[in-house]
Motif scaffolding. Structure first.
Motif: not given
Ligand code: SF4
Length: 774
Positions: A184-187, A372-374, A410-415, A214-217
């Motif tokens: 789901t996360n954008s990157h 975090g996860p990455y 923020c970007d990859t979580y869609g925030l 978007a992303g998980l955020g």
């Protein structure tokens, strides 16, 4: 190669190698709906149809764009407003079935001859504000959507499981497909889908795909942004630009859309079929040369992007620091643009659409993620732009690498970085006063400067953590204010005054205490406090060019209308005034950049074949601006009380703030409030704050009077039916609704200039608070 230049190969670009099983991802897709269409030619900037997708009923169809629609709404954001008006109800909220996410283009979108012509406009009923939110964004999706045959895409309803919507402009096919296995996360998602749908295993084929995600955020907050991808053929990565404000990504994910993808193999610089291509080349070439020759002496955007603003804002006491308490800080030089310049990948052009010589979309390649996860992955970070760096200052975080980490997540979580940073800065101030503490923050020590806690908060939001604070914090400053007051933790007035939101949207990153016009530029707006309507701080505070209420009102009429125009056409605003002709200062109205305004007149006429002049451009905007305000009235949030701004944006809330600028405020008490030196000397700091508080609140209400009057609205901020008719907006349903709203106000005595308050007095400040609705 020019002597002294570093060859591109010496820069490490590209990301960690992935091991995706792409065939397995694709195999798991189930086609839920398919629609084929006949591709037509774009005519003078318009595809002349829009695309409607309903995820609940799985209906896909085309809608015709009429000449009347173009005349009244121009395109882009205007089309979005029209489509929303036809589809939502006055009771629609962000998560209602009938709410729509609309992505639009505009007649100039997709041209490659004039810098900044690739913007999309996104609109929805926002979770943050409950009214229409619009947000513009670069990347390739808007141009590709138009070249695929559509001026806009409407997404209504909700899917039952995660889906992708694919607009295949080559095959003339739209599909709604399940997408259970993609991340789901954008990157990651943007790259997976780009590789999956590219017609060949080549960079050139990947460049023909653009993904909106978007992303998980965004799943667990009201700060969801939309990431629009563009495959960077030199870096071999998907890069992303964000439609940040108002929770657009939250709406996308509420509809269970994982991504929207557009694919177009063949297009050229004249795919828009302009009426006069030679005229566009002429006007575009002039600007290309200006940018090439003058940018390095002006804003230096080609080198450092919008980050050049950090040092300027710091120098003028405008850089928000510790939740806007201060406007400059001794540690600020640590995040000045040269620090980011050291990190940016250089030489590679950085335009977010073809043909943008301004090329301000900077990146840091090969950044190693720290948490975090990455954690440990090497990624490309887009930006950081000024606003994101400003968020670092606002949370008192002065490490460029930390800002990159915040930007990436923020970007990859869609925030949205702005809402996230501004809201967290407010939580930090509450933490400092003990209104929040470790226990109340679900174990987070959210004090100023604690970058670890901020990142942990982001990760917990993205994980869907069920902590009481995490849940409410992710809904933004407005909801946290209400929550704190309900819990009776702290002084309600301090909480209201310090939380930097208006209409439910968090402020972007400028300190406005000393610029009344900019307070209006944030408060007297359609969607909330975002600087894209008006940026008047320098005209007002630094150059003192608009001293009277009348001057300020004129500026708060002209500039919001002018800036709205970019959104109607699919344009980026930056090439308008972030580079100026060499002789601009000698013109009558340098702030308007008259030569560039004429460029836009010529550009729109050359594309569309219309015959408009510069007043005609403002009229186009005025129609849509008033329409959007009227829609806000219809949705219940378009009155004077909704244009309230927190006192932190007007003046010093706390003793510490007052004392930090003691000389300035004491002088103002004497010079503008008329107090004698002796009296000021005897006053306590609290008394001085109170005096300034009443004065500045009163000034703001007077400004609102002047602006509403100039815009042709009622004293309560409602556009009149007469005004709408005068603009040519004669929709009977709209006119009837406005008349009804005005009648209600009339009955309640709210329709007289200053009339609710005897002898022209303005309301005492305590009555201005948001929760004490009129
Ligand atoms: S000026 Fe910057 S943001 Fe605007 S289109 Fe060009 S690269 Fe994109």
């Amino acid at each position: 190669m020019v002597e002294g230049q570093i060859p591109i190969e010496e820069y490490e670009t590209g990301n960690t190698k992935h091991s995706w099983d792409l065939p397995a991802l694709k195999k798991a897709h189930k086609i839920l709906a398919e629609y084929t269409y006949k591709k037509g030619e774009i005519q003078r900037g318009f595809a002349n149809r829009t695309l409607y997708v309903n995820l609940s009923t799985l209906e896909i169809r085309e809608k015709k764009v009429t000449e009347d629609m173009k005349k009244k709404f121009t395109g882009g954001r205007g089309f979005g407003l029209k489509l929303l008006w036809d589809s939502v109800k006055s009771t629609t909220r962000w998560d209602s079935e009938e709410n729509e996410l609309v992505i639009t283009t505009g007649p100039l979108c997709g041209a490659t001859q004039y810098p900044g012509s690739g913007k999309s406009l996104c609109l929805t009923v926002s979770p943050a504000t409950d009214i229409i939110c619009d947000s513009n964004v670069g990347g390739f999706f808007g141009p590709y959507l138009k070249f695929a045959g559509f001026d806009a895409l409407e997404i209504q309803g909700k899917a039952k499981e995660d889906v992708v919507i694919v607009v295949d402009g080559d095959q003339g096919k739209i599909t709604i497909e399940t997408a259970p296995l993609e991340e789901t996360n954008s990157h990651v998602l943007a790259e997976q889908l780009t590789f999956l749908y590219a017609s060949q295993d080549t960079d050139a084929a990947r460049q023909k795909i653009s993904v909106v995600s978007a992303g998980l955020g965004a799943d667990h907050s009201y700060w969801g942004c939309l990431n629009f991808s563009f495959y960077d053929i030199r870096r071999k990565v998907c890069r992303m630009k964000q439609a940040g404000r108002g929770g657009l990504g939250t709406v996308l994910r509420d509809k269970q859309v994982k991504a929207v993808l557009a694919k177009v193999e063949r297009f050229t610089g004249v795919s828009n079929n302009p009426a006069d291509p030679a005229a566009i080349v002429k006007v575009g070439t002039k600007l290309h040369r200006e940018i090439r020759d003058l940018d390095r002496y002006q804003c230096n955007m080609r080198t450092v992007g919008t980050g050049h603003l950090v040092e300027i804002m710091d120098a003028y006491d405008l850089l928000p620091t510790e939740n806007y308490r201060f406007g400059s800080f001794p540690k600020a030089p640590r995040i000045y643009s040269p620090k980011f310049y050291e990190l940016f990948t250089k030489i590679i052009p950085d335009g977010c659409w073809h043909g943008c010589t301004m090329a301000c979309a900077k990146t840091v390649d090969g950044f190693t993620v720290m948490t975090g996860p990455y954690k440990g992955e090497r990624v490309t970070v887009d930006g950081p732009e000024y606003e994101t760096i400003g968020c670092g200052a606002n949370m008192s975080l002065w490490d460029p690498l930390w800002i990159l980490e915040f930007n990436f997540y923020c970007d990859t979580y869609g925030l949205d970085t702005i809402s996230t940073g501004t809201a967290i800065a407010f939580y930090m101030e509450m933490y400092e006063y003990g209104i929040l503490n470790k226990e109340r923050c679900d174990g987070l020590e959210l004090c100023f400067g604690n970058g670890e806690a901020v990142l942990e908060l982001l990760h917990r939001i993205a994980r869907g953590d069920k902590g009481e604070f995490i849940i409410v914090a992710a809904k933004g400053a407005r909801r946290v204010k209400d929550w704190l007051k309900k819990k009776r933790w702290g002084d309600p007035r301090l909480i209201e005054d310090a939380g930097m939101e208006s209409k439910g949207l968090e402020f972007s990153e400028y300190v406005t205490k000393e610029s009344l016009a900019m307070q209006g530029g944030y408060g007297l707006t359609l969607k909330g406090p975002q600087h894209d309507e008006a940026w008047l701080i320098f005209m007002d505070m630094v150059n003192n060019e608009i001293p009277t209420f009348g001057d300020k009102a004129e500026a708060l009429h002209y500039f919001p209308m002018w800036r709205t125009w970019f959104g109607l056409n699919g344009l980026c605003k930056l090439p308008w005034n972030d580079v100026e002709p060499a002789n601009n200062a000698e013109t009558d109205e340098p702030a308007k950049v008259p030569e560039h305004v004429q460029n836009y007149v010529d550009y729109q006429n050359a594309m569309t074949g219309w015959h408009v002049d510069k007043e005609g451009l403002i009229l186009q905007s005025e129609r849509c601006y008033n329409w959007q305000r009227a829609m806000n009235v219809w949705l219940g949030r378009g009155r004077r009380k909704d244009d309230w701004i927190p006192y932190r944006s007007m003046g010093p809330v706390t003793e510490m703030e007052y004392i930090s600028r003691n000389d300035r405020y004491d002088r103002q008490l004497k010079e503008v409030c008329g107090l004698s030196e002796k009296k000021v000397e005897k006053m306590t700091v609290q008394d001085k704050i109170a005096k300034l508080y009443d004065y500045r609140q009163d000034q703001y209400q007077k400004l609102a009077d002047a602006v509403y009057y100039r815009r042709g609205w009622t004293p309560n901020g409602v556009p009149t039916p007469q005004k709408m008719k005068q603009l040519g907006m004669d929709d009977p349903r709209m006119l009837k609704m406005l008349q009804k709203a005005i009648d209600v106000d009339e009955k309640a005595g709210r329709n007289v200039w200053g009339g609710r308050y005897a002898k022209g007095e303005h309301p005492p400040s305590k009555n201005l608070h948001y929760w004490e609705a009129w």
